[in-house]
Each structure stands twice: as C-alpha cells, then as structure tokens.
Design an enzyme around this catalytic site. Structure first.
Site, PDB file in Angstrom:
ATOM      1  CD  GLU A  97     -15.105   2.554  20.371  1.00  0.00           C
ATOM      2  OE1 GLU A  97     -15.217   1.364  20.181  1.00  0.00           O
ATOM      3  OE2 GLU A  97     -15.295   3.230  20.233  1.00  0.00           O
ATOM      4  CG  LEU A  98      -8.090  -1.221  16.901  1.00  0.00           C
ATOM      5  CD1 LEU A  98      -6.788  -0.688  16.011  1.00  0.00           C
ATOM      6  CD2 LEU A  98      -8.123  -2.632  17.648  1.00  0.00           C
ATOM      7  CG  ASP A  99      -9.343  -1.405  13.479  1.00  0.00           C
ATOM      8  OD1 ASP A  99      -8.848  -0.811  12.197  1.00  0.00           O
ATOM      9  OD2 ASP A  99      -9.279  -2.423  12.796  1.00  0.00           O
ATOM     10  NE  ARG A 143       0.002  -2.104  23.724  1.00  0.00           N
ATOM     11  CZ  ARG A 143       0.195  -2.596  22.338  1.00  0.00           C
ATOM     12  NH1 ARG A 143      -0.190  -1.596  21.865  1.00  0.00           N
ATOM     13  NH2 ARG A 143      -0.451  -4.521  22.320  1.00  0.00           N
ATOM     14  CG  HIS A 152      -9.923  -2.763   8.887  1.00  0.00           C
ATOM     15  ND1 HIS A 152      -9.025  -3.088  10.204  1.00  0.00           N
ATOM     16  CD2 HIS A 152     -11.123  -3.210   9.102  1.00  0.00           C
ATOM     17  CE1 HIS A 152      -9.492  -4.003  10.766  1.00  0.00           C
ATOM     18  NE2 HIS A 152     -10.820  -4.227   9.706  1.00  0.00           N
ATOM     19  CG  ASN A 205      -2.189  -0.750   0.665  1.00  0.00           C
ATOM     20  OD1 ASN A 205      -2.874  -0.231   0.281  1.00  0.00           O
ATOM     21  ND2 ASN A 205      -2.457  -2.101   1.759  1.00  0.00           N
ATOM     22  NE  ARG A 247       3.012  -2.880  18.767  1.00  0.00           N
ATOM     23  CZ  ARG A 247       2.671  -4.214  19.850  1.00  0.00           C
ATOM     24  NH1 ARG A 247       3.070  -5.661  19.224  1.00  0.00           N
ATOM     25  NH2 ARG A 247       2.535  -3.969  21.014  1.00  0.00           N
ATOM     26  CB  ILE A 248      -3.267  -1.179  19.203  1.00  0.00           C
ATOM     27  CG1 ILE A 248      -3.969  -2.228  18.343  1.00  0.00           C
ATOM     28  CG2 ILE A 248      -4.083   0.283  20.054  1.00  0.00           C
ATOM     29  CD1 ILE A 248      -4.615  -3.349  19.640  1.00  0.00           C
ATOM     30  CG  LEU A 249      -1.045   4.096  17.184  1.00  0.00           C
ATOM     31  CD1 LEU A 249      -1.470   4.548  15.569  1.00  0.00           C
ATOM     32  CD2 LEU A 249       0.750   4.087  17.435  1.00  0.00           C
TER      33      LEU A 249
END
Ligand code: NHR
Ligand code: GAR
Length: 201
Positions: free
Chosen positions: A151-153, A69, A117, A14, A99-101
């Site tokens: 909040e993820l995605d 983190r 995503h 990408n 990695r989740i931020l």
C-alpha cells in the site's frame, strides 16, 4: 559485504547524501555494507551522472520500454539482484523513485525496502505533497522515512523531520526546505537500520 541498491528517477540529491555518508562514515567498516549500485527508471535522470562521479556503478531500466508494470518490475528485480553475488541485496533504498511498485515486487524484497516521502505521513501520501500542504493551511510539514509495503506510502514509519511552512511559501520554496532536512534524515535512518542488523548478526 552487504549490498545496498538505490533506486532513483531524478536529480538524486538524496542518493548523493546517502553515498557521501557511506563514504565519509565508512559504512563498509562500521556496518559491513556498501552502496553497490544506483538504478534509474529514467535514462535522463541527473542522478546517474552524479553517482558515476562518486564511483558508484549505475544502470537504467526504462519503464517506457515495457508493456506493463509487471514486466517492468520483473526487469528491475533482475537488474537489482545482479548487483549482489548472493542473489539479493540486503537493502533496497528508494530515493526520489517515481514508479509505484507491484505487490509481487514488494513481496520479493519484503522487510528490506525503505522510501523517503516528502510529507509528514500519514498526511499527504502520493504526489504533489508540498502544494497540498500549503493548500491545506499546514504550518508544519516535512519528510518521512518508511518501510515500503504494497500500500503506497503506508508502511511502518522509521524516522521523520519537520519544517515550518512560512508565509509566502510556494511549493518550490517549501520543497527546498524539506529537501535540506531529507539529506540529514535519510542517511541517519539508513545507518540506524544497518546498525540494528549488524547487532543482530
Ligand atoms: N510502491 C509501493 N508498492 N509502495 C510504496 O510505498 C511506494 C512504491 C513506489 C514508490 C515512493 C512514493 C513517494 O514517496 C514509492 C512508494 C510514485 C508515485 C506515483 O504516483 C506515488 C508515490 C511514490 C512514488 N507514480 C506514478 C505511477 O504511475 C508516476 C508518476 C511519475 O512518473 O511522475 O507510478 O511519493
Ligand atoms: C525528494 O523530495 C523525495 O522525497 C521526493 O522527490 C524528491 C527527490 O529528490 N520523492 C518523491 O516524491 C517520491 N514520489 P532527489 O532526486 O534530489 O533525491
């Protein structure tokens, strides 16, 4: 010049699509924007070599070398901001970044961070989206470009592309079909964001 920083963790296809679009469509002249750097959290990410081959500066911030983190995100932010003379890039683009931020990091770049995503959100946030779509019996699957929030995605959706799920699909065959659409969708969505901002001044 507005600087775009791309975050990767893996192969970077990408990222390559974005850099090639920026070069072929002359984003510096059209939008006053350029891809200033590609940063990976994994030293072995294949995308690093591909970015260098395209003439884009690269950096690594290895998450395994930090205690947690918060510490990783602080080092990542320092590296990101180093690539803009005004202290912060105009746009932060997650392209296969794994990695989740933390909320603090997201707040720092609020309104200027996007992700692609591999599902039709709000279906299947999180990981292993292709297998989950197959297991659920979906006949349609795809990819979503969204703004990144804490909040993820779950950030506001900017663009989507759909593909059919075909009989006999495995997670791999489905992933390939989705990925081909991601390479068209992401450069278009980012260009649209840059055009809006150029118009807004
Ligand atoms: N961070 C925030 N705050 N919000 C989002 O929407 C984010 C984000 C960070 C990454 C990409 C996302 C995806 O498109 C993304 C969106 C990683 C994980 C994950 O579970 C989940 C979703 C996404 C990225 N990561 C594990 C972790 O513990 C590690 C997994 C691994 O290293 O393989 O961080 O899917
Ligand atoms: C892409 O399918 C992207 O949507 C997905 O990983 C792939 C990365 O490919 N992202 C995530 O799963 C984020 N958790 P690439 O490195 O070749 O661009």
């Amino acid at each position: 010049m507005k600087n775009i920083v791309i975050l990767i963790s893996g192969g970077g296809s990408n990222m390559v699509a974005l850099v090639e679009a920026a070069q072929q469509q002359d984003w510096p002249a059209r939008f006053g924007a350029r891809v200033a750097a590609v940063i990976s959290n994994r030293p072995g990410a294949g995308g690093l070599e591909r970015a260098r081959a395209l003439g884009v500066p690269t950096a690594v911030v290895d998450h395994t070398t930090f205690a947690g983190r918060e510490a990783f995100d602080a080092a990542l932010a320092t590296e990101i901001d180093r690539h803009d003379p005004h202290g912060q890039p105009a746009l932060l683009v997650l392209a296969g970044f794994m990695r989740i931020l933390t909320p603090g990091f997201v707040q720092r770049y609020e309104g200027r961070m996007v992700n692609i995503h591999p599902s039709l959100l709000p279906a299947f946030p999180g990981l292993h989206t292709h297998q989950r779509a197959i297991d659920a019996g979906c006949t349609v699957h795809g990819a979503t470009v969204h703004r990144v929030t804490a909040e993820l995605d779950h950030g506001p959706i900017l663009a989507q592309a759909a593909v059919p799920v075909l009989p006999g699909d495995t997670a791999d065959t489905l992933a390939q079909r989705v990925l081909a659409q991601e390479h068209r969708l992401y450069p278009k969505a980012v260009a649209q964001l840059l055009a809006q901002r150029a118009g807004a001044g």
